[in-house]
Design a protein around this motif. Structure first.
Motif: not given
Length: 143
Positions: A24-27, A51-55, A81-88, A90-101
């Motif tokens: 398991l490798i997490t960043t 903010f980014l977290v990926e494992t 692997s799974a990843a979550f990226f939050h980008n904020e 100014d007034s723009n907020n975005a949550d992005n997700y990814a699952v790969t194998g």
């Protein structure tokens, strides 16, 4: 003769050092943004956070090749692997997700899948490939 005897314990230590194996490798990462953007004749002052977290989980372990942050250039281990990226910004907020194998079969075939959501849009892809030798493979997009 003294010099060679002094080096002898160092040689034994270097021989006994083993490569480690990880399953398991997490960043994770965080960025605070504050920049001025000057494009198309307009100036923009942007502030925000990212903010980014990926494992990644390797089913049969990923072996190091010396220093703990060095792995083989070509991945030949089945993984998910799974990843979550939050980008904020100014007034723009975005949550992005990814699952790969990726699955590496014993006969050399490679199968991969990538399920990604970016800005409320799904981008799903499948990859196929073949491992000709331990250091040479051909794989379709996106990997």
């Amino acid at each position: 003769m003294r010099f060679s005897l002094a080096v002898l314990p160092l040689l034994f230590l270097s021989v006994t050092a083993d490569a480690e194996e990880y399953n398991l490798i997490t960043t994770a990462g965080y960025s605070s943004l504050d920049y001025n953007l000057d494009i198309w004749g307009g100036e923009f002052d942007l502030d925000g956070n990212q903010f980014l977290v990926e494992t990644t989980y390797y089913f049969s372990g990923k072996e190091t090749l010396g220093p703990l942050n060095e792995f083989g250039y070509i991945n030949k281990v089945s993984n998910v692997s799974a990843a979550f990226f939050h980008n904020e910004v100014d007034s723009n907020n975005a949550d992005n997700y990814a699952v790969t194998g990726e699955y590496f079969s014993q006969n050399g075939f490679i199968f991969g899948i990538d399920l990604t959501e970016v800005n409320d849009r799904n981008i799903d892809t499948v990859a196929l490939g073949y491992l000709f030798t331990p250091n040479f493979f051909i794989r379709t997009f996106p990997y």
